[in-house]
Design a protein around this motif. Sequence first.
Motif, mmCIF file in Angstrom:
data_model
loop_
_atom_site.group_PDB
_atom_site.id
_atom_site.type_symbol
_atom_site.label_atom_id
_atom_site.label_comp_id
_atom_site.label_asym_id
_atom_site.label_seq_id
_atom_site.Cartn_x
_atom_site.Cartn_y
_atom_site.Cartn_z
ATOM 1 N N GLU A 89 0.926 -1.205 0.021
ATOM 2 C CA GLU A 89 -0.181 0.067 -0.006
ATOM 3 C C GLU A 89 0.929 1.249 -0.008
ATOM 4 O O GLU A 89 0.548 2.317 -0.567
ATOM 5 C CB GLU A 89 -0.850 -0.017 1.132
ATOM 6 C CG GLU A 89 -2.244 -0.905 1.154
ATOM 7 C CD GLU A 89 -2.793 -0.946 -0.471
ATOM 8 O OE1 GLU A 89 -3.218 0.244 -0.767
ATOM 9 O OE2 GLU A 89 -2.908 -1.859 -0.956
ATOM 10 N N ARG A 90 2.002 1.468 0.637
ATOM 11 C CA ARG A 90 2.802 2.247 0.969
ATOM 12 C C ARG A 90 3.475 2.635 -0.656
ATOM 13 O O ARG A 90 3.688 3.740 -0.979
ATOM 14 C CB ARG A 90 3.813 2.021 1.758
ATOM 15 C CG ARG A 90 4.565 3.355 2.222
ATOM 16 C CD ARG A 90 5.389 3.361 3.453
ATOM 17 N NE ARG A 90 6.557 2.692 3.366
ATOM 18 C CZ ARG A 90 6.681 1.343 3.976
ATOM 19 N NH1 ARG A 90 5.961 1.261 5.142
ATOM 20 N NH2 ARG A 90 7.960 0.615 4.059
ATOM 21 N N LEU A 91 3.803 1.549 -1.308
ATOM 22 C CA LEU A 91 4.380 1.628 -2.428
ATOM 23 C C LEU A 91 3.322 2.406 -3.577
ATOM 24 O O LEU A 91 3.482 3.025 -4.315
ATOM 25 C CB LEU A 91 4.807 0.154 -3.310
ATOM 26 C CG LEU A 91 6.267 -0.153 -2.332
ATOM 27 C CD1 LEU A 91 6.228 -1.952 -2.550
ATOM 28 C CD2 LEU A 91 7.320 0.645 -2.705
ATOM 29 N N ARG A 92 2.041 1.723 -3.390
ATOM 30 C CA ARG A 92 0.928 2.277 -4.315
ATOM 31 C C ARG A 92 0.799 3.742 -4.004
ATOM 32 O O ARG A 92 0.692 4.669 -4.952
ATOM 33 C CB ARG A 92 -0.431 1.762 -4.037
ATOM 34 C CG ARG A 92 -0.358 0.174 -4.772
ATOM 35 C CD ARG A 92 -1.802 -0.443 -4.735
ATOM 36 N NE ARG A 92 -1.825 -1.815 -5.252
ATOM 37 C CZ ARG A 92 -1.552 -2.685 -4.745
ATOM 38 N NH1 ARG A 92 -1.572 -2.888 -3.494
ATOM 39 N NH2 ARG A 92 -1.661 -4.058 -5.298
ATOM 40 N N ALA A 93 0.736 4.317 -2.822
ATOM 41 C CA ALA A 93 0.706 5.438 -2.432
ATOM 42 C C ALA A 93 1.605 6.514 -3.071
ATOM 43 O O ALA A 93 1.590 7.891 -3.418
ATOM 44 C CB ALA A 93 0.281 5.673 -0.785
ATOM 45 N N VAL A 96 4.601 3.937 -7.072
ATOM 46 C CA VAL A 96 5.744 3.012 -7.559
ATOM 47 C C VAL A 96 5.097 2.174 -8.543
ATOM 48 O O VAL A 96 3.964 1.434 -8.119
ATOM 49 C CB VAL A 96 6.479 2.285 -6.292
ATOM 50 C CG1 VAL A 96 7.297 1.030 -6.935
ATOM 51 C CG2 VAL A 96 7.274 3.312 -5.442
ATOM 52 N N GLU A 97 5.562 2.053 -9.790
ATOM 53 C CA GLU A 97 4.892 0.951 -10.662
ATOM 54 C C GLU A 97 5.358 -0.560 -10.355
ATOM 55 O O GLU A 97 6.696 -0.691 -10.419
ATOM 56 C CB GLU A 97 5.508 1.508 -12.046
ATOM 57 C CG GLU A 97 4.619 0.426 -13.415
ATOM 58 C CD GLU A 97 4.955 0.840 -14.553
ATOM 59 O OE1 GLU A 97 5.301 0.031 -15.546
ATOM 60 O OE2 GLU A 97 5.363 2.023 -14.783
ATOM 61 N N PHE A 98 4.382 -1.372 -10.270
ATOM 62 C CA PHE A 98 4.787 -2.724 -10.305
ATOM 63 C C PHE A 98 5.081 -3.626 -11.431
ATOM 64 O O PHE A 98 4.474 -3.274 -12.393
ATOM 65 C CB PHE A 98 3.682 -3.572 -9.428
ATOM 66 C CG PHE A 98 3.650 -3.228 -8.116
ATOM 67 C CD1 PHE A 98 4.209 -3.584 -6.936
ATOM 68 C CD2 PHE A 98 2.528 -2.199 -7.696
ATOM 69 C CE1 PHE A 98 4.210 -3.400 -5.789
ATOM 70 C CE2 PHE A 98 2.115 -1.749 -6.256
ATOM 71 C CZ PHE A 98 3.046 -2.435 -5.417
#
Length: 140
Positions: A89-93, A96-98
């Motif tokens: 969730e922190r990466l999404r916020a 950051v592109e997965f």
Amino acid sequence: MTSRPAVHLAVPVDDLAAARRFYGEILGLEQGRSTDHWIDWNLRGHQLVTHLVPAASAAAGTSDVDGHRVPIPHFGLLLASEEFHRLAERLRAAGVEFLIEPSLRFAGRPGEQWTMFFRDPAGNALEFKSFADESQIFTT
């Protein structure tokens, strides 16, 4: 003094300010020593060093794993389930592109795990995962 084995990992980056933001602010790693061309990070007691290498390229290829094209080389950590999902969730916020969205791999089989792949600003691939049963990390 008792010591435990620890890993030292050095990775190339092409922008130390971007590395500082990504590894320090987004991933939440504690920064250690640094100079104008490298930064030490505490990766759960392991030493990760981001070295300034202009025009660094980390991409080498991919490998098929459970229906996904996994980037090679890559590195990362094993996390508890709750921590894995909080990091996702922190990466999404942070936008950051997965490369591979957080997903369940090997469902119902030995080694069942949540996994996700993404790149740092320099293009280094990272994998973070969480095993349903940590005793199965090396189960065949």
